[in-house]
Enzyme design. Structure first.
Site, short mmCIF file in Angstrom:
data_model
loop_
_atom_site.label_atom_id
_atom_site.label_comp_id
_atom_site.label_asym_id
_atom_site.label_seq_id
_atom_site.Cartn_x
_atom_site.Cartn_y
_atom_site.Cartn_z
N LYS A 188 0.88 -1.17 0.00
CA LYS A 188 0.00 0.00 0.00
C LYS A 188 0.91 1.22 0.00
O LYS A 188 2.03 1.17 0.52
CB LYS A 188 -0.94 0.03 1.20
CG LYS A 188 -0.25 0.26 2.51
CD LYS A 188 -0.67 1.49 3.30
CE LYS A 188 -1.19 2.64 2.53
NZ LYS A 188 -0.99 3.92 3.27
N THR A 199 2.05 6.58 3.66
CA THR A 199 2.91 5.54 4.22
C THR A 199 2.98 4.40 3.22
O THR A 199 1.99 4.08 2.58
CB THR A 199 2.33 5.03 5.55
OG1 THR A 199 2.49 6.04 6.52
CG2 THR A 199 3.03 3.77 6.01
N GLU A 280 -0.10 10.50 -5.34
CA GLU A 280 -1.21 11.43 -5.19
C GLU A 280 -1.31 12.39 -6.37
O GLU A 280 -0.41 13.17 -6.62
CB GLU A 280 -1.06 12.19 -3.88
CG GLU A 280 -1.25 11.26 -2.70
CD GLU A 280 -0.68 11.79 -1.43
OE1 GLU A 280 -0.95 11.18 -0.40
OE2 GLU A 280 0.03 12.81 -1.48
N ASN A 403 -4.03 17.13 -0.64
CA ASN A 403 -3.27 17.50 0.55
C ASN A 403 -3.57 18.87 1.13
O ASN A 403 -3.13 19.17 2.24
CB ASN A 403 -1.77 17.40 0.25
CG ASN A 403 -1.35 15.96 0.08
OD1 ASN A 403 -1.55 15.16 0.98
ND2 ASN A 403 -0.83 15.62 -1.08
#
Lengths: 408, 408
Positions: A188, A199, A280, A403
């Protein structure tokens, strides 16, 4: 909190068919650590004799489960082992309470599964600075233990996701002495949950046997060429964890086998690439190949400087063949470069050489190339034999949305 | 190419009233290097005896004018000196042609102004990889020389802008032995012109005298505490240049004078802050104060790690008091930190201490604080006496718009 529902445009078509690995069984549960309506805990139990190797974040503010795993690695490998991972809460920066939670969870796993507590490895990913509701996890361990199955690795990949947009798996098979051994891994990474940082968690299993100390040394070197060569935004999690478990159930010793090592490194590289593909806001998958550096280490420094440069990453997001920003990123890296020996290619297009734009360079060629979703930037320093390849993604409005565009 | 017309929300009300500095005269011209309808060259001529000190980019791919300036610094300071700066073209990564352009321009300035060529300093900022049209600049030098004026520093600040959203100036006056000496400086920075990177250029003038070698040593140290403590996006230009010129026309020797040094450093800090306030897409001005580190150098490493973290910068853009990301950035910096001795404050609000969130912390207090346009993040490592302060801005959609949302 931002809700990201769209799957990354760089995602593969689906979760791959992973081979079952003899000697490891999985179970998952919906413990409600933070999320509702989805699984958020995974348990893997490994047969006696499994070698376990690990690589962890170098952060000096690392989370309690990381510190616990690091203490346990390298111990006696004759007994069984277990891995328990929760998503939704990182158990990071939670003071002494964090260690107490790890103790509660690992003792409960040990008691229920019969694995010695010294071989129970945990990881937590999600919100930071909030106490881990370990009771919710502990209350599901008996059920999970009862439901362990060798055929549940995809569910495990799903349970450890935070806001990853797709579950990540990769595998390989190798012949050793006429027998087939299998490697399967899940990861992940690059999802985000407020207020936390991305993470990366990676778990790889093989039914080959592998001496534990030799496995640790091989995995550490491979991690430097795979997971430590990817970057989404240069930030480093407090919780990054990689475990490689060799059960030996196939009855084959792969210690030091070159074919096996290559296959294991390929699985690690595939999983690393999947993390970048779920970066992201990513719309481009970028490979940066550095050659001709003074050393491999200097090549990697140059590569990461380019890969982490916000100006390079935004140019690529804009499909702009802005080689000047690549020159800039090499210049600032701190590693050796000679402006007048440097050459830069985008794909097969030679852009710059000998300290200036290539005489054959046509902006329209590069502009057309930049529209592809997968790009290669090749940099030759012209100085020595050092080389490295690193991977990253572009920097887009999507990154800012994920974010910045929420209030906690 | 992106056209950014809106002035930064962090800009001051207007260009300040700068004192005239005896011994320096300015002129500007619209040479059409790239832009039309605006000035793009500035010439400053300095009286005989002016001490000149400089600090430049450490990039290994630095531009031809930077290399030329670095060769000339520290030479005989008895004659006059000149500075010529053009915007619109960086004369960077232009091979041997770049050096030839510098020679053409500096020789023309020397011939027209009577300044020895060894004291003619140039800088170029703008597009990279394109040959500098030095003829256009050379053709305007006679006119500029004829129009030199002591009262034209604001025009000089405008001529060196690329896509800066406002011209930048700062000043100070100090009494030495009953006489007043003045310091006035201009800067450009954090604007962007495709396909180039942001460049910072700074020129500071004083009518005080200052021994040239001592000035160089003082300015280098001050730059480490001012311009080298700011960051917009962690990228380093190939052209960053700072020159400090002490004409001595006030008849006062300021060499080593503590009051003068403090005033000069204040002007440098003010200009550095103005560059951050014009950071691409910036909506927040952020001061990061690090104390209790093992050394000043380690404090700066921590501070820059926080200031450069995309996750910290996007959280601030989102007005999210995301102290977990500050913990993460300290952890990854490479400098010494002990999770359990760390404390973090946002303004006067103690957020985290002793490895966990502060018991008195209320999220709503921090959320209210984060709405201010100027923020202070204070980090105490609890380890030693090392300290540093760095400044940065947030990372917003505006940054992506400026740097990605165009096709070249």
């Amino acid at each position: 909190m931002a809700t990201i529902t769209q799957v990354s445009p760089l995602a593969p078509a689906g979760f791959p068919d992973l081979p079952q690995i003899a000697g490891v069984r999985f179970a998952t549960a919906a413990a409600g650590v933070k999320y509702t309506g989805r699984t958020d805990v995974m348990l893997a139990v490994l047969d006696a004799g499994t070698s376990v190797a690990g690589v962890f974040t170098r952060s000096s503010t690392r989370a309690a489960p990381v510190l616990d795993c690091q203490q346990k690695l390298g111990g006696d490998s004759t007994g069984p082992a277990a891995i328990l991972v929760n998503s939704g809460n990182a158990n990071a920066f939670t003071g002494h309470y964090g260690q107490a939670s790890v103790t509660e969870v690992t003792q409960a796993v040990a008691k229920t599964t019969g694995v010695p507590v010294s071989r129970v490895f945990t990881a937590s990913t999600g919100v930071i600075g909030e106490p881990l509701p370990h009771d919710r996890i502990v209350s599901r361990i008996e059920d999970m233990n009862a439901g362990l199955s060798g055929d549940a690795i995809e569910g495990a990949a799903q349970a450890i996701m935070t806001t990853d947009t797709f579950p990540k798996g990769a595998s390989a098979q190798v012949e050793i002495d006429g027998k087939t051994v299998s490697i399967a891994g899940i990861a992940k990474g690059s999802g985000m949950i407020a207020p936390d940082m991305a993470t990366m968690l990676v778990y790889i299993f093989t039914d080959a046997g592998y001496d534990q100390a030799a496995l640790q040394s091989a995995v550490s070197a491979m991690a430097d060429r795979t997971f430590n060569c990817i970057t989404v935004d240069s930030d480093t999690s407090t919780s990054d964890s990689l475990l490689v478990c060799a059960t030996g159930a196939a009855g084959v010793d792969a210690t030091g086998d070159a074919g096996f090592d290559a296959a294991l490194e390929q699985v690690m590289r595939d999983l690393a690439h999947l993390v970048v593909r779920d970066g992201e806001g990513a719309t481009k998958f970028i490979e940066i190949r550095v050659t001709g550096a003074m050393s491999n280490a200097e090549a990697k420094t140059h590569g990461l400087s380019v890969a982490n440069s916000p100006l390079v990453k935004t140019a690529i997001a804009g499909e702009d063949a802005n080689w000047g920003r690549v020159v800039m990123a090499i210049g600032k890296s701190g590693a050796t470069a000679d402006r007048d020996r440097l050459s830069i290619s985008f794909g097969d297009i030679l852009v710059a050489e000998k300290g200036w734009v290539s005489p054959d360079y046509r902006e329209e060629d590069a502009a057309a190339y930049m529209k592809a979703p997968e790009l290669v930037i090749a940099i030759d320093l012209g100085l020595g034999a050092g080389k490295a390849t690193v991977w990253t993604c572009d920097l887009t409005h999507g990154y800012i949305e994920i974010n910045a565009d929420y209030r906690s």
